[in-house]
Motif scaffolding. Sequence first.
Motif, PDB file in Angstrom:
ATOM      1  N   PRO A 188       0.852  -1.195   0.000  1.00  0.00           N
ATOM      2  CA  PRO A 188       0.000   0.000   0.000  1.00  0.00           C
ATOM      3  C   PRO A 188       0.890   1.249   0.000  1.00  0.00           C
ATOM      4  O   PRO A 188       1.690   1.439   0.908  1.00  0.00           O
ATOM      5  N   VAL A 189       0.758   2.047  -1.036  1.00  0.00           N
ATOM      6  CA  VAL A 189       1.614   3.249  -1.158  1.00  0.00           C
ATOM      7  C   VAL A 189       0.760   4.478  -1.480  1.00  0.00           C
ATOM      8  O   VAL A 189       1.182   5.361  -2.212  1.00  0.00           O
ATOM      9  N   GLY A 241      -0.890   6.432   0.920  1.00  0.00           N
ATOM     10  CA  GLY A 241      -1.155   7.290   2.087  1.00  0.00           C
ATOM     11  C   GLY A 241      -0.980   8.762   1.736  1.00  0.00           C
ATOM     12  O   GLY A 241      -0.445   9.120   0.682  1.00  0.00           O
ATOM     13  N   ILE A 242      -1.411   9.626   2.652  1.00  0.00           N
ATOM     14  CA  ILE A 242      -1.348  11.072   2.394  1.00  0.00           C
ATOM     15  C   ILE A 242       0.022  11.626   2.807  1.00  0.00           C
ATOM     16  O   ILE A 242       0.458  12.677   2.347  1.00  0.00           O
ATOM     17  N   ASP A 243       0.741  10.868   3.669  1.00  0.00           N
ATOM     18  CA  ASP A 243       2.141  11.173   4.007  1.00  0.00           C
ATOM     19  C   ASP A 243       2.347  12.546   4.603  1.00  0.00           C
ATOM     20  O   ASP A 243       3.247  13.291   4.203  1.00  0.00           O
ATOM     21  N   THR A 244       1.527  12.907   5.583  1.00  0.00           N
ATOM     22  CA  THR A 244       1.604  14.256   6.156  1.00  0.00           C
ATOM     23  C   THR A 244       2.949  14.528   6.828  1.00  0.00           C
ATOM     24  O   THR A 244       3.401  15.672   6.868  1.00  0.00           O
ATOM     25  N   ARG A 245       3.579  13.464   7.361  1.00  0.00           N
ATOM     26  CA  ARG A 245       4.764  13.715   8.197  1.00  0.00           C
ATOM     27  C   ARG A 245       6.014  14.081   7.394  1.00  0.00           C
ATOM     28  O   ARG A 245       7.016  14.457   7.963  1.00  0.00           O
ATOM     29  N   LYS A 294       5.895   8.828   0.048  1.00  0.00           N
ATOM     30  CA  LYS A 294       7.082   8.740   0.925  1.00  0.00           C
ATOM     31  C   LYS A 294       7.887   7.487   0.637  1.00  0.00           C
ATOM     32  O   LYS A 294       9.079   7.424   0.916  1.00  0.00           O
ATOM     33  N   GLN A 331      -6.126   3.393  -5.349  1.00  0.00           N
ATOM     34  CA  GLN A 331      -7.015   3.750  -4.233  1.00  0.00           C
ATOM     35  C   GLN A 331      -7.399   5.218  -4.477  1.00  0.00           C
ATOM     36  O   GLN A 331      -6.554   6.106  -4.330  1.00  0.00           O
ATOM     37  N   PRO A 337      -7.402   8.415  -0.013  1.00  0.00           N
ATOM     38  CA  PRO A 337      -6.656   7.745   1.066  1.00  0.00           C
ATOM     39  C   PRO A 337      -7.559   7.469   2.273  1.00  0.00           C
ATOM     40  O   PRO A 337      -7.560   8.210   3.248  1.00  0.00           O
ATOM     41  N   LEU A 338      -8.317   6.397   2.192  1.00  0.00           N
ATOM     42  CA  LEU A 338      -9.323   6.107   3.224  1.00  0.00           C
ATOM     43  C   LEU A 338      -8.805   5.140   4.287  1.00  0.00           C
ATOM     44  O   LEU A 338      -9.585   4.570   5.038  1.00  0.00           O
ATOM     45  N   GLY A 339      -7.493   4.915   4.315  1.00  0.00           N
ATOM     46  CA  GLY A 339      -6.931   4.092   5.380  1.00  0.00           C
ATOM     47  C   GLY A 339      -6.314   2.804   4.851  1.00  0.00           C
ATOM     48  O   GLY A 339      -6.606   2.357   3.739  1.00  0.00           O
ATOM     49  N   LEU A 340      -5.462   2.197   5.696  1.00  0.00           N
ATOM     50  CA  LEU A 340      -4.739   0.982   5.298  1.00  0.00           C
ATOM     51  C   LEU A 340      -5.699  -0.176   5.009  1.00  0.00           C
ATOM     52  O   LEU A 340      -5.507  -0.926   4.043  1.00  0.00           O
ATOM     53  N   ALA A 357      -7.117   0.311   1.690  1.00  0.00           N
ATOM     54  CA  ALA A 357      -6.106   0.057   0.647  1.00  0.00           C
ATOM     55  C   ALA A 357      -5.983  -1.449   0.383  1.00  0.00           C
ATOM     56  O   ALA A 357      -5.924  -1.887  -0.773  1.00  0.00           O
ATOM     57  N   LEU A 399       4.449  -2.834   4.379  1.00  0.00           N
ATOM     58  CA  LEU A 399       4.452  -1.366   4.467  1.00  0.00           C
ATOM     59  C   LEU A 399       5.898  -0.899   4.339  1.00  0.00           C
ATOM     60  O   LEU A 399       6.725  -1.117   5.241  1.00  0.00           O
ATOM     61  N   ASP A 412       7.281   1.884   4.465  1.00  0.00           N
ATOM     62  CA  ASP A 412       7.855   2.908   5.354  1.00  0.00           C
ATOM     63  C   ASP A 412       8.384   2.297   6.644  1.00  0.00           C
ATOM     64  O   ASP A 412       9.082   2.963   7.402  1.00  0.00           O
TER      65      ASP A 412
HETATM   66  P1  UTP Z   1       0.402   5.707   7.566  1.00  0.00           P
HETATM   67  O1  UTP Z   1      -0.373   5.367   8.779  1.00  0.00           O
HETATM   68  O2  UTP Z   1       1.872   5.897   7.738  1.00  0.00           O
HETATM   69  O3  UTP Z   1      -0.254   6.982   6.919  1.00  0.00           O
HETATM   70  O4  UTP Z   1       0.144   4.576   6.495  1.00  0.00           O
HETATM   71  P2  UTP Z   1       0.332   7.922   5.811  1.00  0.00           P
HETATM   72  O5  UTP Z   1      -0.774   8.727   5.228  1.00  0.00           O
HETATM   73  O6  UTP Z   1       1.124   7.122   4.790  1.00  0.00           O
HETATM   74  O7  UTP Z   1       1.409   8.861   6.541  1.00  0.00           O
HETATM   75  P3  UTP Z   1       1.282  10.036   7.639  1.00  0.00           P
HETATM   76  O8  UTP Z   1       0.961   9.344   8.929  1.00  0.00           O
HETATM   77  O9  UTP Z   1       0.200  11.011   7.195  1.00  0.00           O
HETATM   78  O10 UTP Z   1       2.632  10.691   7.590  1.00  0.00           O
HETATM   79  C1  UTP Z   1       0.712   3.292   6.606  1.00  0.00           C
HETATM   80  C2  UTP Z   1       0.853   2.666   5.234  1.00  0.00           C
HETATM   81  O11 UTP Z   1      -0.407   2.522   4.618  1.00  0.00           O
HETATM   82  C3  UTP Z   1      -0.451   3.179   3.363  1.00  0.00           C
HETATM   83  C4  UTP Z   1       0.671   4.196   3.421  1.00  0.00           C
HETATM   84  O12 UTP Z   1       1.128   4.507   2.115  1.00  0.00           O
HETATM   85  C5  UTP Z   1       1.701   3.484   4.274  1.00  0.00           C
HETATM   86  O13 UTP Z   1       2.443   2.553   3.509  1.00  0.00           O
HETATM   87  N1  UTP Z   1      -1.778   3.802   3.210  1.00  0.00           N
HETATM   88  C6  UTP Z   1      -2.324   4.504   4.237  1.00  0.00           C
HETATM   89  C7  UTP Z   1      -2.464   3.656   2.022  1.00  0.00           C
HETATM   90  O14 UTP Z   1      -1.970   3.024   1.052  1.00  0.00           O
HETATM   91  N2  UTP Z   1      -3.684   4.227   1.890  1.00  0.00           N
HETATM   92  C8  UTP Z   1      -4.257   4.935   2.901  1.00  0.00           C
HETATM   93  O15 UTP Z   1      -5.398   5.415   2.724  1.00  0.00           O
HETATM   94  C9  UTP Z   1      -3.547   5.077   4.098  1.00  0.00           C
END
Ligand code: UTP
Length: 293
Positions: free
Chosen positions: A10-11, A13-17, A27, A105, A108-111, A114, A131, A133
Amino acid sequence: MFSVHKAVFPVAGIDTRFLPATKSSPKEMLPIIDKPLIQYAVEEAIAAGITELIFVTGRGKRVIEDHFDKSYEVEHVLMARGMQNLVEIVQDVMPRHAKCVYVRQAEPLGLGHAVLCAQKLIGDEPFAVVLADDLLEGQPPVLEQMIHLFSHYDCSVLAVEEFESSEAPDHGVIDGRHWDERVISVSGIVEKPAPENAPSNYGIAGRYVLMPGIFEHLRPVRPDAQGQIHLTPAIDSMLKDEQVLGYEFVGTRYDCGTKLGYLKATVDFALHHKEVRDPFGAWLHSRVGDVRG
Ligand code: UTP
């Protein structure tokens, strides 16, 4: 007996950090020295015998696809310049026998959501979730250790590691009973509990081997207050029907989803990288002197 051929990455995510670095690129494309995080994850999966790689992508889909595609242009330029060793590095990014599939996806509705996006491509077989990261260093590679355990018990396996109780809100935390030194029979999972509510000090690291029964338990999971559909409630629900094991892997986890974890991975990998370890080690030594002074 089942075997595991497919892995979901799953890649999306919104990657806020890591904003603004992750504004237009996931990320998982951040490099540790000279390789993006996603490539370390793919190498770990290939070493564990995975042959079909399913990427669940969101923004920056093109960058990941391009990274794992053949690049005639780059190879041609390197060849023309007589840089055969670099041609091989570029060609080795994805072994020929592995198949890559991409699924979108849309939001970004959550792991958990995904993983659900990959259901059609998984079908009715066990699969891994990786994952990228969470960079896991282990010998044998951590996913290989987990698939070995999976083939012994024929049930879902979660990579877990012990953490400080103050860190409970950063983890999916398991409840359970040790079968042996490294294997825990899981009896419950809580997503990011407050330290006083954590059922144990074992948190899930970013590797899962899951039975396909997980999809049945994922579909009814409702979004949390932030609109996120998590994977942990589905695993918790699956416990009613199936055995799930926690596996305390042999190796080191770098949480590259945080700046501190990313820096630790960069320093540790640089200290083992044949091209830079000596000059970097010497420089770091002098800096440590400065910091102490
Ligand atoms: P994180 O919990 O690290 O969320 O996702 P995030 O959005 O990537 O990062 P932050 O917390 O905002 O910085 C864990 C894993 O799940 C994937 C992310 O890409 C990461 O590999 N993921 C998360 C998705 O593929 N889709 C989502 O909707 C959420």
